[in-house]
Structures are given as C-alpha cells and as structure tokens.
Design a protein around this motif. Structure first.
Motif, PDB file in Angstrom:
ATOM      1  N   LEU A  46      46.032  40.780  40.426  1.00  0.00           N
ATOM      2  CA  LEU A  46      45.685  40.834  39.008  1.00  0.00           C
ATOM      3  C   LEU A  46      46.944  41.017  38.183  1.00  0.00           C
ATOM      4  O   LEU A  46      47.726  41.932  38.438  1.00  0.00           O
ATOM      5  CB  LEU A  46      44.731  42.008  38.741  1.00  0.00           C
ATOM      6  N   LEU A  47      47.137  40.153  37.185  1.00  0.00           N
ATOM      7  CA  LEU A  47      48.231  40.294  36.231  1.00  0.00           C
ATOM      8  C   LEU A  47      47.624  40.511  34.856  1.00  0.00           C
ATOM      9  O   LEU A  47      46.792  39.717  34.402  1.00  0.00           O
ATOM     10  CB  LEU A  47      49.131  39.053  36.213  1.00  0.00           C
ATOM     11  N   THR A  77      41.459  53.009  32.393  1.00  0.00           N
ATOM     12  CA  THR A  77      40.542  51.986  32.906  1.00  0.00           C
ATOM     13  C   THR A  77      40.987  51.481  34.273  1.00  0.00           C
ATOM     14  O   THR A  77      40.169  51.311  35.185  1.00  0.00           O
ATOM     15  CB  THR A  77      40.429  50.823  31.905  1.00  0.00           C
ATOM     16  N   LEU A  78      42.293  51.250  34.438  1.00  0.00           N
ATOM     17  CA  LEU A  78      42.803  50.790  35.731  1.00  0.00           C
ATOM     18  C   LEU A  78      42.551  51.822  36.823  1.00  0.00           C
ATOM     19  O   LEU A  78      42.193  51.468  37.950  1.00  0.00           O
ATOM     20  CB  LEU A  78      44.290  50.453  35.632  1.00  0.00           C
ATOM     21  N   MET A  79      42.694  53.107  36.497  1.00  0.00           N
ATOM     22  CA  MET A  79      42.406  54.150  37.488  1.00  0.00           C
ATOM     23  C   MET A  79      40.922  54.171  37.837  1.00  0.00           C
ATOM     24  O   MET A  79      40.561  54.284  39.016  1.00  0.00           O
ATOM     25  CB  MET A  79      42.859  55.507  36.966  1.00  0.00           C
ATOM     26  N   ASP A 100      47.534  46.635  43.547  1.00  0.00           N
ATOM     27  CA  ASP A 100      47.083  45.245  43.499  1.00  0.00           C
ATOM     28  C   ASP A 100      47.059  44.684  42.071  1.00  0.00           C
ATOM     29  O   ASP A 100      46.303  43.775  41.765  1.00  0.00           O
ATOM     30  CB  ASP A 100      45.702  45.113  44.163  1.00  0.00           C
ATOM     31  N   ALA A 101      47.874  45.266  41.202  1.00  0.00           N
ATOM     32  CA  ALA A 101      47.930  44.831  39.801  1.00  0.00           C
ATOM     33  C   ALA A 101      49.357  44.946  39.277  1.00  0.00           C
ATOM     34  O   ALA A 101      50.161  45.739  39.779  1.00  0.00           O
ATOM     35  CB  ALA A 101      46.995  45.680  38.944  1.00  0.00           C
ATOM     36  N   ILE A 141      44.397  36.456  35.810  1.00  0.00           N
ATOM     37  CA  ILE A 141      45.257  36.899  34.716  1.00  0.00           C
ATOM     38  C   ILE A 141      44.346  37.356  33.586  1.00  0.00           C
ATOM     39  O   ILE A 141      43.451  36.620  33.165  1.00  0.00           O
ATOM     40  CB  ILE A 141      46.182  35.771  34.223  1.00  0.00           C
ATOM     41  N   LEU A 142      44.586  38.562  33.106  1.00  0.00           N
ATOM     42  CA  LEU A 142      43.858  39.105  31.962  1.00  0.00           C
ATOM     43  C   LEU A 142      44.825  39.163  30.788  1.00  0.00           C
ATOM     44  O   LEU A 142      45.832  39.910  30.839  1.00  0.00           O
ATOM     45  CB  LEU A 142      43.334  40.509  32.278  1.00  0.00           C
TER      46      LEU A 142
END
Length: 151
Positions: A46-47, A77-79, A100-101, A141-142
């Motif tokens: 994930l980027l 949010t990522l956590m 993984d990001a 990709i976000l």
C-alpha cells in the motif's frame, strides 16, 4: 532525465520552493526544511500519496504527515487497520513503524500556503514515478486529495 525514488535534500529543481525552504530554514534552523522523504516499508503493498509537506508538520519533523492534525488521523487509522505499529508521538523519532505500507507526497518540498504550482507538481512527478517503480510488491495506491490523485 532519470529520477531517484527520493529527492536530494538540497534539491534545486523548483526555485520558488527552494526560496521558501531557505526562508523557513532562516526562521527555524532546528526544523527539517528539506524535501521530505517517503516513510515506511520498502516492501509495501500500500502506498499513500499526500499533497505536500505541511509547513509546521512534515517540513518541521522530516516525516510525512507528522506533527499536524492530518497525521494524528492518518497514523491512528493505519494503526487501527494493522498498517502501523508502535506509538505515534508526532515526531520522527517516536518509534512508529509502518507495516506493509509507505507514505509519500506528490510534491516533496513544502509550498507556500500549501499550494504548489502545476509546474512544481509536474517537476516532482519523476520522484513519485521512481518511488512507485521501486515498490515491487505494490498492489494499491491511496491518493489523498486532487493534486495527489492527478500525480
């Protein structure tokens, strides 16, 4: 012209952004005040792509989305979803790790009023393209915002 995945810390490509970096460096010599490098896992699937460093956030700390409200929301949010571990302390030495990001910006230097010109965004595009190419496991990709999306 071939670009590396990260802009050099003394990148000279956008005169207006260089001048703004120098002004910030004179006013705040203890801040990062350079093109902000990507942060995260080199094997990321994930980027996340943001607009540009915030003047009192990433421009100050040297890590994307660190030191401003957007970072509080993003890293929390990522956590929550397992893409980060550790503690987010709103500073680059807080021990936070991405899993993984990776996070990067479409424009690597802080722009005045958080508004890069179209020419500046286009100039920085080579760094983003190289970053994407270097992520050999990339699946998604976000893009956060229109400039990031357009890049």
């Amino acid at each position: 012209m071939s670009f590396p995945a990260e802009a050099p810390l003394d990148c000279p490509l956008c005169p207006r952004l260089v001048a703004y970096r120098r002004d910030n460096d004179a006013a705040h010599p203890d801040w990062f005040n350079a093109p902000v490098p990507s942060f995260g896992d080199e094997r990321a699937r994930l980027l996340i792509v943001g607009l540009a460093p915030g003047v009192q956030g990433a421009n100050r700390t040297g890590r994307p989305f660190t030191g401003d409200f957007a970072g509080d929301l993003l890293y929390g949010t990522l956590m929550e979803f397992g893409f980060a571990k550790g503690t987010y302390g709103a500073r680059s030495d807080d021990g936070l790790q991405l899993v993984d990001a990776m996070i990067t910006n479409a424009v690597r230097c802080v722009p005045p009023q958080n508004k890069p010109t179209p020419a500046e965004a286009k100039t920085c595009l080579g760094f983003l393209e190289a970053r994407i190419a270097a992520l050999t496991n990339l699946k998604a990709i976000l893009a956060l915002g229109r400039i990031a999306h357009d890049a």
